[in-house]
Each structure stands twice: as structure tokens, then as C-alpha cells.
Design an enzyme around this catalytic site. Structure first.
Site, PDB file in Angstrom:
ATOM      1  N   HIS A  64      -8.497  35.372  -3.249  1.00  0.00           N
ATOM      2  CA  HIS A  64      -8.894  34.937  -1.902  1.00  0.00           C
ATOM      3  C   HIS A  64     -10.313  35.366  -1.547  1.00  0.00           C
ATOM      4  O   HIS A  64     -10.664  35.420  -0.372  1.00  0.00           O
ATOM      5  CB  HIS A  64      -7.875  35.452  -0.862  1.00  0.00           C
ATOM      6  CG  HIS A  64      -6.522  34.815  -1.006  1.00  0.00           C
ATOM      7  ND1 HIS A  64      -5.373  35.302  -0.421  1.00  0.00           N
ATOM      8  CD2 HIS A  64      -6.135  33.700  -1.690  1.00  0.00           C
ATOM      9  CE1 HIS A  64      -4.348  34.515  -0.735  1.00  0.00           C
ATOM     10  NE2 HIS A  64      -4.779  33.545  -1.506  1.00  0.00           N
TER      11      HIS A  64
ATOM     12  N   ASN B  30       8.116  46.893  -2.864  1.00  0.00           N
ATOM     13  CA  ASN B  30       7.931  46.531  -1.460  1.00  0.00           C
ATOM     14  C   ASN B  30       8.934  47.343  -0.626  1.00  0.00           C
ATOM     15  O   ASN B  30      10.055  47.547  -1.075  1.00  0.00           O
ATOM     16  CB  ASN B  30       8.212  45.019  -1.280  1.00  0.00           C
ATOM     17  CG  ASN B  30       7.574  44.443  -0.048  1.00  0.00           C
ATOM     18  OD1 ASN B  30       7.820  44.901   1.068  1.00  0.00           O
ATOM     19  ND2 ASN B  30       6.731  43.445  -0.241  1.00  0.00           N
TER      20      ASN B  30
HETATM   21  P1  OAD Z   1       1.478  39.990   4.135  1.00  0.00           P
HETATM   22  O1  OAD Z   1       1.029  40.662   5.361  1.00  0.00           O
HETATM   23  O2  OAD Z   1       2.017  38.613   4.247  1.00  0.00           O
HETATM   24  O3  OAD Z   1       2.604  40.865   3.437  1.00  0.00           O
HETATM   25  C1  OAD Z   1       2.440  42.249   3.239  1.00  0.00           C
HETATM   26  C2  OAD Z   1       3.604  42.750   2.429  1.00  0.00           C
HETATM   27  O4  OAD Z   1       3.371  44.121   2.186  1.00  0.00           O
HETATM   28  C3  OAD Z   1       4.960  42.646   3.133  1.00  0.00           C
HETATM   29  O5  OAD Z   1       5.895  42.113   2.214  1.00  0.00           O
HETATM   30  C4  OAD Z   1       5.307  44.105   3.473  1.00  0.00           C
HETATM   31  O6  OAD Z   1       6.706  44.325   3.446  1.00  0.00           O
HETATM   32  C5  OAD Z   1       4.589  44.836   2.364  1.00  0.00           C
HETATM   33  N1  OAD Z   1       4.245  46.229   2.674  1.00  0.00           N
HETATM   34  C6  OAD Z   1       4.013  46.821   3.864  1.00  0.00           C
HETATM   35  N2  OAD Z   1       3.703  48.113   3.714  1.00  0.00           N
HETATM   36  C7  OAD Z   1       3.713  48.360   2.391  1.00  0.00           C
HETATM   37  C8  OAD Z   1       3.492  49.507   1.585  1.00  0.00           C
HETATM   38  N3  OAD Z   1       3.154  50.675   2.116  1.00  0.00           N
HETATM   39  N4  OAD Z   1       3.613  49.386   0.249  1.00  0.00           N
HETATM   40  C9  OAD Z   1       3.959  48.198  -0.314  1.00  0.00           C
HETATM   41  N5  OAD Z   1       4.186  47.092   0.389  1.00  0.00           N
HETATM   42  C10 OAD Z   1       4.066  47.161   1.721  1.00  0.00           C
HETATM   43  O7  OAD Z   1       0.276  40.064   3.077  1.00  0.00           O
HETATM   44  P2  OAD Z   1       0.010  39.179   1.781  1.00  0.00           P
HETATM   45  O8  OAD Z   1       1.265  38.867   1.067  1.00  0.00           O
HETATM   46  O9  OAD Z   1      -1.073  39.842   1.024  1.00  0.00           O
HETATM   47  O10 OAD Z   1      -4.687  35.091   2.897  1.00  0.00           O
HETATM   48  O11 OAD Z   1      -0.554  37.859   2.426  1.00  0.00           O
HETATM   49  C11 OAD Z   1      -1.013  36.837   1.611  1.00  0.00           C
HETATM   50  C12 OAD Z   1      -2.193  36.178   2.237  1.00  0.00           C
HETATM   51  O12 OAD Z   1      -1.890  35.805   3.590  1.00  0.00           O
HETATM   52  C13 OAD Z   1      -3.423  37.058   2.409  1.00  0.00           C
HETATM   53  O13 OAD Z   1      -4.194  37.163   1.238  1.00  0.00           O
HETATM   54  C14 OAD Z   1      -4.174  36.324   3.471  1.00  0.00           C
HETATM   55  C15 OAD Z   1      -3.061  36.040   4.422  1.00  0.00           C
HETATM   56  O14 OAD Z   1      -3.243  34.945   5.273  1.00  0.00           O
HETATM   57  C16 OAD Z   1      -5.916  34.685   3.178  1.00  0.00           C
HETATM   58  O15 OAD Z   1      -6.642  35.282   3.957  1.00  0.00           O
HETATM   59  C17 OAD Z   1      -6.289  33.442   2.475  1.00  0.00           C
END
Ligand code: OAD
Length: 262
Positions: free
Chosen positions: A125, A222
Site C-alpha cells: 500500500h 491476532n
Molecule cells: P485493520 O485495522 O483492518 O485490522 C487490524 C487487525 O489487527 C485486526 O484484525 C486486529 O484484531 C488486529 N490487532 C489489533 N491489535 C493487535 C496486536 N497487538 N497484535 C496483532 N494484531 C492486532 O488493519 P489492516 O488489516 O492492516 O489500506 O487493514 C488493511 C488496510 O485497510 C490498510 O492497509 C489500509 C486500510 O484501509 C489502505 O490504506 C489502502
């Protein structure tokens, strides 16, 4: 949760990683959460619960109010500058030294994997540390290039168009070369470690399924069993800092006993 339940999946995952020739570590915002960077979708401080993604992360939103969107990214540059890689980034960097081939494929734009010591990082991204002109005709500008100008947002030194962070906004294509390479690595890996992603944003969310179809072992870390866990062979519940560190320690022990796979 009992001792056996927590211990066993971690050991299974560690054995699969230690036996793998090619590993992909696929990460999302959760891996940086313990560095103090909010995720997008979980919890009260999640970015898309506080801000409108259509305003902050689309070209239309940027064109409606360039200085507002720029100032939000400027705030985030500052935040990322103040943050340090956490134990999960460090453990992922160590894992690279314990297996023959490892690549990090990240959805994060914060550069913390590189700062944490990972040497091969594919940024699906984009990156908050790079800038390009509005439609990406000119790119590769640095923070210093931006700071040389007074205007906010600054103008592209090549064409005079507005400059923007080199990140992928909604409705935009992912960088083709990075995307192709990420899918190629997913197809040929033996194990994929998925850390801290909700698994709902495409096309990135397909990567664990591609790995699984190619008979790789998919391990998901997760605190919540969400969408990303659906593709997993092994689910490790907990925060990345603690779980990935324990997992990599277990891999280190196995490799110390058995050596690297041939
Ligand atoms: P999300 O905010 O959608 O998901 C974050 C994940 O991290 C969730 O599944 C949480 O349960 C988990 N989480 C929280 N705390 C944690 C910890 N301490 N250790 C491990 N996991 C934890 O973020 P992404 O999946 O990265 O795109 O989102 C994908 C994309 O959506 C991003 O890259 C961004 C966003 O819109 C763009 O900007 C193009």
C-alpha cells in the site's frame, strides 16, 4: 485457556516455520499497534472509526480539501517518526536469519519493518516516507524534497501538480510490480505467517488463500479470530509483540537442534 491449548498450536507453527525453505510474513496494522500506531478497524481509536476514509484516503477527498488531507498525513508522519519498532518487528527480523528465504509483505505504510531490521519488505500500500505528484507521473520524492517547499501541500518539482503521499488510496491500483512479486512469493512459499490484519481489504487479503492453495502452512496471529483466521491452518490468539516473539524463540530452538532445512 489451558497450558496444552496455548502451547500446542505454537509448537506446530514453529515446527512448520523451521522446516520451511521459503517463508512469507504478511502483516497489517496490528503488527504496529504496540508501537503506538492505531489500526484502521478495531477499537475506539481505530482510524476509520474516527475519520472518514472517503475524505482521507481517496483522490476525490484530497481534491476537495488538499490542505486538510495533507495536514492529516503530516500529523501521521510525525506520529510514525516518534514510534519505534516493537518486539514483533524485531522477532520478524530475527526469523529472517533462521530460515533460508524470507520476505515481508506488508500493508503498512509506516516503514517499521525496515527500521526493525527486516531486509526484504514489499510495501503493498505504498509508504508514508515517499511522495509523488497527484497522478503519480513523478515520484520518489523524499521528506527533504517536501520540506524544501513552503506551500502545503507542496507542488511537484517536475510538473507543478499537487504532491501527495505515495500511498494507495481507495479506488486506486496497487503498485503492479509489488503486487505481482507478492503473489509470486505467496504461490511458492512453504509457510506464511500472517500478523495483525483483519483480512478484509482486497487484493491483499487473498494472499493467505493463494499460499494455502499452494500447500503452504498458513499461521495467523491476532488477538481476535476474525476474517483473516479463515485461511489459517494454525491460529495463534494474542498480541503480536508477545506471540510472534514466543513463536520465533521456538523456531530458534528447533533450528539450533536440527539446523536449517536443506
Ligand atoms: P485493520 O485495522 O483492518 O485490522 C487490524 C487487525 O489487527 C485486526 O484484525 C486486529 O484484531 C488486529 N490487532 C489489533 N491489535 C493487535 C496486536 N497487538 N497484535 C496483532 N494484531 C492486532 O488493519 P489492516 O488489516 O492492516 O489500506 O487493514 C488493511 C488496510 O485497510 C490498510 O492497509 C489500509 C486500510 O484501509 C489502505 O490504506 C489502502
Amino acid at each position: 485457556m489451558g497450558q496444552r491449548e496455548t502451547h500446542e498450536p505454537l509448537q506446530i507453527a514453529a515446527r512448520r516455520l523451521a522446516a520451511a525453505r521459503r517463508v512469507v510474513v504478511f502483516t497489517g496494522a496490528g503488527v504496529s499497534k504496540e508501537s503506538g500506531i492505531a489500526t484502521f478497524r478495531d477499537g475506539e481509536d481505530a482510524l476509520w472509526n474516527k475519520y472518514d476514509a472517503m475524505e482521507m484516503a481517496t483522490i476525490e477527498g484530497f481534491l476537495r480539501d488538499p490542505s486538510y488531507v495533507w495536514s492529516w498525513y503530516q500529523y501521521r508522519f510525525g506520529l510514525v517518526d516518534e514510534c519505534e519498532p516493537n518486539p514483533a518487528h524485531a522477532a520478524i527480523a530475527e526469523l529472517e536469519r533462521l530460515v533460508p528465504e524470507l520476505v515481508v509483505v506488508t500493508q503498512n505504510i509506516d516503514g517499521l519493518h525496515q527500521r526493525g531490521g527486516s531486509s526484504t519488505v514489499l510495501e503493498l500500500h505504498g509508504s508514508i516516507r515517499r511522495f509523488k505528484c497527484l497522478y503519480g507521473r513523478h515520484g520518489g520524492f523524499t521528506r527533504e524534497d517536501v520540506e524544501r517547499q513552503e506551500e502545503r501541500p507542496p507542488r511537484c518539482p517536475e510538473c507543478g501538480e499537487l504532491m501527495r503521499p505515495d500511498v494507495v488510496w481507495f479506488g486506486e491500483m496497487l503498485p503492479e510490480d509489488v503486487l505481482q512479486e507478492s503473489f509470486r512469493r505467496a504461490r511458492r512459499c512453504d509457510a506464511m505467517l500472517v500478523v495483525g490484519t483483519s483480512g478484509v481489504v482486497q487484493p491483499a487479503a487473498l494472499l493467505p488463500y493463494v499460499a494455502r492453495e499452494s500447500h503452504a502452512c498458513v499461521i495467523d496471529v491476532n488477538p481476535q479470530r476474525g476474517e483473516s483466521a479463515r485461511a489459517a491452518d494454525v491460529f495463534l490468539e494474542g498480541a503480536a509483540g508477545e506471540v510472534v516473539q514466543r513463536l520465533v524463540s521456538a523456531v530458534r530452538e528447533i533450528v539450533a537442534q536440527n539446523g536449517l532445512p536443506i
